[in-house]
Design a protein around this motif. Structure first.
Motif, PDB file in Angstrom:
ATOM      1  N   UNK A   6      -1.728   1.017  -4.516  1.00 32.57           N
ATOM      2  CA  UNK A   6      -1.067   1.179  -3.222  1.00 32.57           C
ATOM      3  C   UNK A   6      -1.817   0.332  -2.203  1.00 32.57           C
ATOM      4  N   UNK A   7      -1.192   0.092  -1.071  1.00 35.20           N
ATOM      5  CA  UNK A   7      -1.857  -0.680  -0.028  1.00 35.20           C
ATOM      6  C   UNK A   7      -1.636  -0.013   1.312  1.00 35.20           C
ATOM      7  N   UNK A   8      -2.641  -0.112   2.177  1.00 36.46           N
ATOM      8  CA  UNK A   8      -2.537   0.438   3.520  1.00 36.46           C
ATOM      9  C   UNK A   8      -2.996  -0.616   4.520  1.00 36.46           C
ATOM     10  N   UNK A   9      -2.236  -0.855   5.576  1.00 38.81           N
ATOM     11  CA  UNK A   9      -2.569  -1.936   6.507  1.00 38.81           C
ATOM     12  C   UNK A   9      -3.756  -1.601   7.408  1.00 38.81           C
ATOM     13  N   UNK A  10      -4.497  -2.633   7.771  1.00 39.92           N
ATOM     14  CA  UNK A  10      -5.565  -2.557   8.757  1.00 39.92           C
ATOM     15  C   UNK A  10      -5.184  -3.524   9.875  1.00 39.92           C
ATOM     16  N   UNK A  11      -5.048  -3.016  11.093  1.00 37.07           N
ATOM     17  CA  UNK A  11      -4.530  -3.805  12.210  1.00 37.07           C
ATOM     18  C   UNK A  11      -5.636  -4.143  13.202  1.00 37.07           C
ATOM     19  N   UNK A  12      -5.403  -5.215  13.973  1.00 37.21           N
ATOM     20  CA  UNK A  12      -6.350  -5.590  15.024  1.00 37.21           C
ATOM     21  C   UNK A  12      -5.920  -4.979  16.357  1.00 37.21           C
ATOM     22  N   UNK A  13      -6.606  -5.367  17.423  1.00 31.80           N
ATOM     23  CA  UNK A  13      -6.322  -4.785  18.738  1.00 31.80           C
ATOM     24  C   UNK A  13      -4.926  -5.122  19.247  1.00 31.80           C
ATOM     25  N   UNK A  14      -4.334  -6.206  18.740  1.00 31.53           N
ATOM     26  CA  UNK A  14      -2.975  -6.589  19.129  1.00 31.53           C
ATOM     27  C   UNK A  14      -1.915  -5.976  18.210  1.00 31.53           C
ATOM     28  N   UNK A  15      -2.362  -5.115  17.278  1.00 27.42           N
ATOM     29  CA  UNK A  15      -1.498  -4.447  16.303  1.00 27.42           C
ATOM     30  C   UNK A  15      -0.907  -5.433  15.299  1.00 27.42           C
ATOM     31  N   UNK A  16      -1.573  -6.554  15.091  1.00 27.42           N
ATOM     32  CA  UNK A  16      -1.222  -7.484  14.021  1.00 27.42           C
ATOM     33  C   UNK A  16      -2.032  -7.112  12.777  1.00 27.42           C
ATOM     34  N   UNK A  17      -1.456  -7.326  11.612  1.00 26.35           N
ATOM     35  CA  UNK A  17      -2.159  -6.984  10.376  1.00 26.35           C
ATOM     36  C   UNK A  17      -3.281  -7.977  10.118  1.00 26.35           C
ATOM     37  N   UNK A  18      -4.503  -7.449   9.978  1.00 24.77           N
ATOM     38  CA  UNK A  18      -5.636  -8.274   9.585  1.00 24.77           C
ATOM     39  C   UNK A  18      -5.822  -8.246   8.073  1.00 24.77           C
ATOM     40  N   UNK A  19      -5.639  -7.075   7.466  1.00 28.22           N
ATOM     41  CA  UNK A  19      -5.911  -6.922   6.030  1.00 28.22           C
ATOM     42  C   UNK A  19      -5.144  -5.724   5.499  1.00 28.22           C
ATOM     43  N   UNK A  20      -5.154  -5.590   4.179  1.00 33.35           N
ATOM     44  CA  UNK A  20      -4.660  -4.382   3.518  1.00 33.35           C
ATOM     45  C   UNK A  20      -5.788  -3.809   2.667  1.00 33.35           C
ATOM     46  N   UNK A  21      -5.956  -2.492   2.737  1.00 32.09           N
ATOM     47  CA  UNK A  21      -6.846  -1.835   1.781  1.00 32.09           C
ATOM     48  C   UNK A  21      -6.036  -1.521   0.531  1.00 32.09           C
ATOM     49  N   UNK A  22      -6.563  -1.905  -0.628  1.00 29.26           N
ATOM     50  CA  UNK A  22      -5.898  -1.646  -1.895  1.00 29.26           C
ATOM     51  C   UNK A  22      -6.506  -0.406  -2.536  1.00 29.26           C
ATOM     52  N   UNK A  23      -5.659   0.520  -2.954  1.00 24.45           N
ATOM     53  CA  UNK A  23      -6.088   1.787  -3.536  1.00 24.45           C
ATOM     54  C   UNK A  23      -5.572   1.879  -4.962  1.00 24.45           C
ATOM     55  N   UNK A  24      -6.468   2.088  -5.899  1.00 20.57           N
ATOM     56  CA  UNK A  24      -6.136   2.053  -7.322  1.00 20.57           C
ATOM     57  C   UNK A  24      -5.934   3.466  -7.850  1.00 20.57           C
ATOM     58  N   UNK A  25      -4.789   3.669  -8.443  1.00 23.10           N
ATOM     59  CA  UNK A  25      -4.484   4.985  -9.003  1.00 23.10           C
ATOM     60  C   UNK A  25      -5.426   5.322 -10.158  1.00 23.10           C
TER      61      UNK A  25
END
Length: 412
Positions: A6-25
């Motif tokens: 799964x992936x979860x977004x990480x946003x910057x101060x402007x609410x733009x996506x900087x990265x995704x955290x990847x989570x392994x089942x």
């Protein structure tokens, strides 16, 4: 297609996506699977050759590792320009992890610590850290305020985790956090009963046409021709290689000959959503794209009717409340959507309630809920993961087509 991720977004101060955290089942606590696990070979074989960009949409990837994996078999084939190594255990429990982190830094990777409470006052890991994540639901604001200068002095960036509301985002930004993780951006900022502005009426008309059983191409052409930006974006959508690999399309009528009514309905719905949400965080639209494709694939798997493409439309419009800062009932009173779509968006459809529960489980890596919905829908879990991964790749592709609407990757 991929390992179960799964992936979860990480946003910057402007609410733009900087990265995704990847989570392994298949890994403990969402970590990269243990070095002794057979799953590592499967990931190396199926996941890495595809590239992290297939999951992370050409953004950075945060991947959580256990100490044992970092010390013994760290996967050095991951791109240090794309991957942030996240520590899931206290680095002060043994010197082996400190030495491993030094080696990883020499390879060019950035290192993130999942919880500042792991750090002792004299921790040897602090000079190696680039990023520290703070769960704002577990740590008091006064503690954060006291400790922030320490990290700032060490040139360490801070991520606020579990940011669930716009108020929490504003508070964390004012405290000095650099990045933000949580689904605050997919929540309405203020539920205000108001009418859609007249400038959006073309989009409302398109949304109605996308859900209609009858297809009036002349009517749709008239709507699109009123707005040059709509015409331009429609052709960009239709000529996306993921969607149309054979023919260069020059007009809506031309597209109809090759794609058919159902696919055209999907893309006029996409057009309307892209312009309707042009003032909101772009990740909301991206989530809507992934949901649309996933619901469409689920509906096909379940034998649901596809004209109009009800599953696609329900997924695409499922975040309208966040895009328009209104409650869903108030929004739907202003949109000429068919009853089946309306009822599903109001939570009145048992079938699509399962779809929504399932996509939320994937978005939040709630694997037990995925198992529960797999049984309810009578679809094998592996098949569900495959469908969701297809939806992610499709959503990434459509997002890249809308390059003028989406920012490029930022760096820390």
């Amino acid at each position: 297609m991929f390992a179960f991720i799964a992936r979860q977004p990480i946003l910057d101060c402007q609410k733009d996506v900087f990265a995704y955290e990847l989570l392994f089942r298949d890994g403990k606590g969402g970590c990269f699977p243990d070095a002794t696990s057979e799953k590592v070979a499967a990931i190396a074989e199926r996941f890495n050759p595809l590239g992290l960009d297939d999951m992370s949409a050409q953004k950075m990837s945060f991947i959580n590792f256990r100490a044992e994996t970092l010390i013994s078999r760290f996967p050095t084939n991951l791109d240090p320009q794309r991957v942030v190594v996240e520590l899931s255990e206290s680095p002060d429990h043994g010197s082996g992890l400190i030495e491993a982190c030094k080696h990883i830094k020499q390879l060019g990777y950035q290192i993130a610590l999942d919880d500042p409470m792991m750090l002792s006052s004299q921790s040897a890991i602090l000079p190696l850290l680039d990023i520290v994540k703070v769960d704002i639901g577990k740590i008091r604001a006064d503690y954060v305020t006291r400790r922030l200068p320490r990290f700032a002095d060490a040139n360490v960036k801070l991520i606020a985790e579990n940011v669930g509301t716009h108020d929490a985002f504003t508070q964390c930004r004012e405290l000095g956090f650099d990045l933000f993780q949580g689904y605050f951006f997919a929540q309405p900022e203020a539920r205000i009963a108001r009418q859609l502005p007249a400038s959006k009426m073309n989009l409302v008309d398109l949304m109605g046409e996308s859900s209609a059983e009858d297809f009036d191409i002349n009517r749709i052409n008239q709507i699109i021709e009123r707005d040059a930006a709509l015409s331009y974006l429609l052709l960009r959508f239709i000529n996306n290689p993921t969607i149309n690999k054979r023919h260069e399309i020059s007009s809506l009528k031309h597209a109809l000959n090759y794609m058919g009514e159902v696919e055209i309905k999907k893309f006029i719905a996409l057009l309307s959503l892209a312009h309707l949400g042009d003032e909101k965080p772009l990740e909301v639209i991206h989530m809507s794209l992934v949901r649309a494709k996933f619901f469409d694939l689920l509906a096909q798997q379940r034998g649901q009717r596809t004209d109009p493409p009800v599953g696609f439309l329900i997924g695409l419009f499922s975040l309208l409340d966040a895009l328009l800062d209104q409650d869903m009932p108030g929004i739907l009173k202003q949109l000429p959507l068919v009853d089946e779509v309306n009822n599903a968006l109001l939570g009145k459809s048992s079938e699509f309630n399962h779809y929504l529960a399932l996509v939320r489980a994937f978005e939040s890596a709630l694997w037990l809920n995925v198992i529960k919905q797999s049984k309810a829908l009578d679809i094998d879990q592996k098949q569900l993961h495959s469908l969701y991964n297809q939806a992610i790749v499709w959503g990434n592709s459509v997002r890249s087509t809308m390059s003028s609407y989406f920012p490029t990757t930022r760096s820390l």
